[in-house]
Design an enzyme around this catalytic site. Structure first.
Site, mmCIF file in Angstrom:
data_model
loop_
_atom_site.group_PDB
_atom_site.id
_atom_site.type_symbol
_atom_site.label_atom_id
_atom_site.label_comp_id
_atom_site.label_asym_id
_atom_site.label_seq_id
_atom_site.Cartn_x
_atom_site.Cartn_y
_atom_site.Cartn_z
ATOM 1 N N GLY A 1 0.815 -1.215 0.000
ATOM 2 C CA GLY A 1 0.000 0.000 0.000
ATOM 3 C C GLY A 1 0.848 1.264 0.000
ATOM 4 N N THR A 2 1.951 1.238 0.724
ATOM 5 C CA THR A 2 2.796 2.426 0.807
ATOM 6 C C THR A 2 3.333 2.781 -0.574
ATOM 7 O OG1 THR A 2 3.386 1.843 3.066
ATOM 8 C CG2 THR A 2 4.868 3.380 1.927
ATOM 9 N N GLN B 1 -7.756 0.007 3.083
ATOM 10 C CA GLN B 1 -8.589 -0.601 4.135
ATOM 11 C C GLN B 1 -9.939 -1.076 3.627
ATOM 12 O OE1 GLN B 1 -7.900 -1.572 7.138
ATOM 13 N NE2 GLN B 1 -5.914 -0.607 7.431
ATOM 14 N N SER C 1 -3.542 -3.194 -0.796
ATOM 15 C CA SER C 1 -2.452 -3.881 -0.084
ATOM 16 C C SER C 1 -2.843 -5.327 0.199
ATOM 17 C CB SER C 1 -2.179 -3.144 1.225
ATOM 18 O OG SER C 1 -1.298 -3.890 2.021
ATOM 19 N N CYS D 1 3.128 5.942 20.717
ATOM 20 C CA CYS D 1 4.209 6.259 21.640
ATOM 21 C C CYS D 1 5.480 6.487 20.829
ATOM 22 C CB CYS D 1 4.406 5.107 22.591
ATOM 23 S SG CYS D 1 4.967 5.646 24.180
#
Ligand SMILES: Cc1ncc(COP(=O)(O)O)c(C=O)c1O
Length: 393
Positions: free
Chosen positions: A70-71, A179, A199, A326
């Site tokens: 997908g990227t 997606q 993807s 994070c």
């Protein structure tokens, strides 16, 4: 283990592995080779191209370009357009695109290779179409990109209207459909679009394989040059086994899409149990279940630290994703949720659950119990006995 993180990646279907194996072991010929051993691989790739094209109702298999995922597919569409559009072009996106598109556009804008305008979304996660229309009415707005479904909330964007507006203004329209493909019908012929990204690992295919669909009437300038594979549009010796796997996964996905109401029923049962049984829980994104992917539930647990909840759920054997990331020791709340107008506190108290056709009724029942237990442990009780509740906005 109860795997509720299918928007991150999916389990390889056994049929897909079976289809791939011969191409990793015995049939290792280079598809560009002129002898029979190579031609076999070429034919298998052609079949996979047909399978991928059928899943999205492409006009023809030649519109499919296999990539590494997908990227790369998204980057190929963007970089190609940047190479041939006039230098003063504005690229228009939504504020909630995947980082793949967001960061690429940000990096190019910083280097002053293009202008970038982002159109906001409402609290439901839907694009402000009036803003989109107003932005695209500017003559320099020549490229528009809107994801088909959001990876965090599952909200299905109004690609139909957004593409029609782009067409009326003569702008190129690309959709990151990573997606959506394999979960809901994606028909590239039903909208005036130029390209869409797919993807493999999001639809029970292998990782490291994807495709860019490019409308046969649209221009594509290659980024990878060399051997001239993929009809000179993406050089590099083909990932034959991966391509065969993506083709098989695309074929199998048709059946899952046909049964998406069952999938939604299970997701809705999961979601309503948590909404009904844990005080204050809310859905992030539209509450209309049919306007979200049938497998996704992004929930806000007031007074609960999302990261803490993830750790407890991991210990309990549940895999799911946080509403925050994070990085370098600091917790950054989700850009998608904050762009929808939710507070940082709410984003940090949110968790995404994403099911698949492999998720069972029993797993959902057990997950509900385990999530309720974990939330109870984490809910912060103030001295007065009232819970800390993150504001909606
Ligand atoms: C919406 C969206 N676009 C693009 C990607 C990137 O796809 P890949 O992992 O195949 O590079 C993802 C993966 O999470 C995604 O969810």
């Amino acid at each position: 283990m109860i795997y509720l993180d299918n928007n991150a990646t999916t389990k390889l279907a056994p049929e897909v592995l079976e289809a791939m194996l011969p191409w990793m072991v015995d049939h290792y010929g280079n598809p560009s080779a002129g002898y029979r051993f190579g031609k076999e691989a070429r034919r298998a790739i052609d079949t996979a191209r047909e399978q991928a094209a059928a899943l999205i109702n492409a006009h023809s298999p030649e519109e499919i370009i296999f990539t590494s995922g997908g990227t790369e597919s998204n980057h190929l569409a963007l970089a190609s357009a940047l190479s041939w559009l006039p230098p003063d072009s504005t690229f228009v996106s939504s504020t909630i695109e995947h980082s793949v598109i967001h960061e690429w556009l940000g990096a190019q804008a910083e280097k002053e290779r293009l202008s970038w305008e982002q159109v906001s979304v409402n609290e439901d996660g839907q694009l402000h179409l009036d803003e989109w229309s107003e932005q695209l009415s500017r003559s320099e707005s020549r490229f528009a990109t809107l994801m088909w479904a959001n990876n965090e909330t599952g909200v299905l964007l109004d690609v139909e209207k957004a593409a029609a507006i782009a067409e009326s203004q003569g702008a190129y329209f690309h959709s990151d459909a990573v997606q959506a493909v394999g979960k809901v019908p994606v028909d590239v012929q039903s909208h005036p679009m130029q390209s869409a990204a797919i993807s493999g690992h999001k639809l029970h295919g292998p990782k490291g394989i994807g495709a860019l669909w490019v409308n046969r009437h649209s221009r594509l300038h290659p980024v990878l040059l060399g051997g001239g594979q993929e009809n000179n549009r993406r050089s590099g010796t083909e990932n034959v086994a991966g391509i065969i796997g993506l083709g098989k996964a695309a074929e199998l996905a048709q059946a899952h899409i046909a049964r998406r109401e069952e999938q939604q029923g299970l997701r809705d049962r999961f979601e309503s149990a948590l909404l009904g049984e844990i005080e204050g829980v809310e859905v992030n994104g539209t509450t209309e279940p049919a306007r979200r992917l049938p497998n996704t539930s992004n929930l806000y647990f007031p007074g609960v630290d999302g990261e803490g909840l993830l750790i407890l759920l991991d210990q309990a054997g549940i895999c799911c994703s946080p509403g925050s990331a994070c990085s370098t020791g600091a917790v950054t709340p989700s850009r998608v949720l904050t762009q929808m107008g939710y507070s940082r506190a709410r984003a940090k108290s949110s968790v995404r659950f994403s099911l698949s056709h492999l998720t069972t009724e029993d797993e959902v029942t057990e997950a509900i119990t385990l999530i309720k237990e974990a939330v109870k442990k984490l809910q912060i009780v103030l001295p007065t006995g009232s819970r800390v509740v993150g504001p909606r906005r």
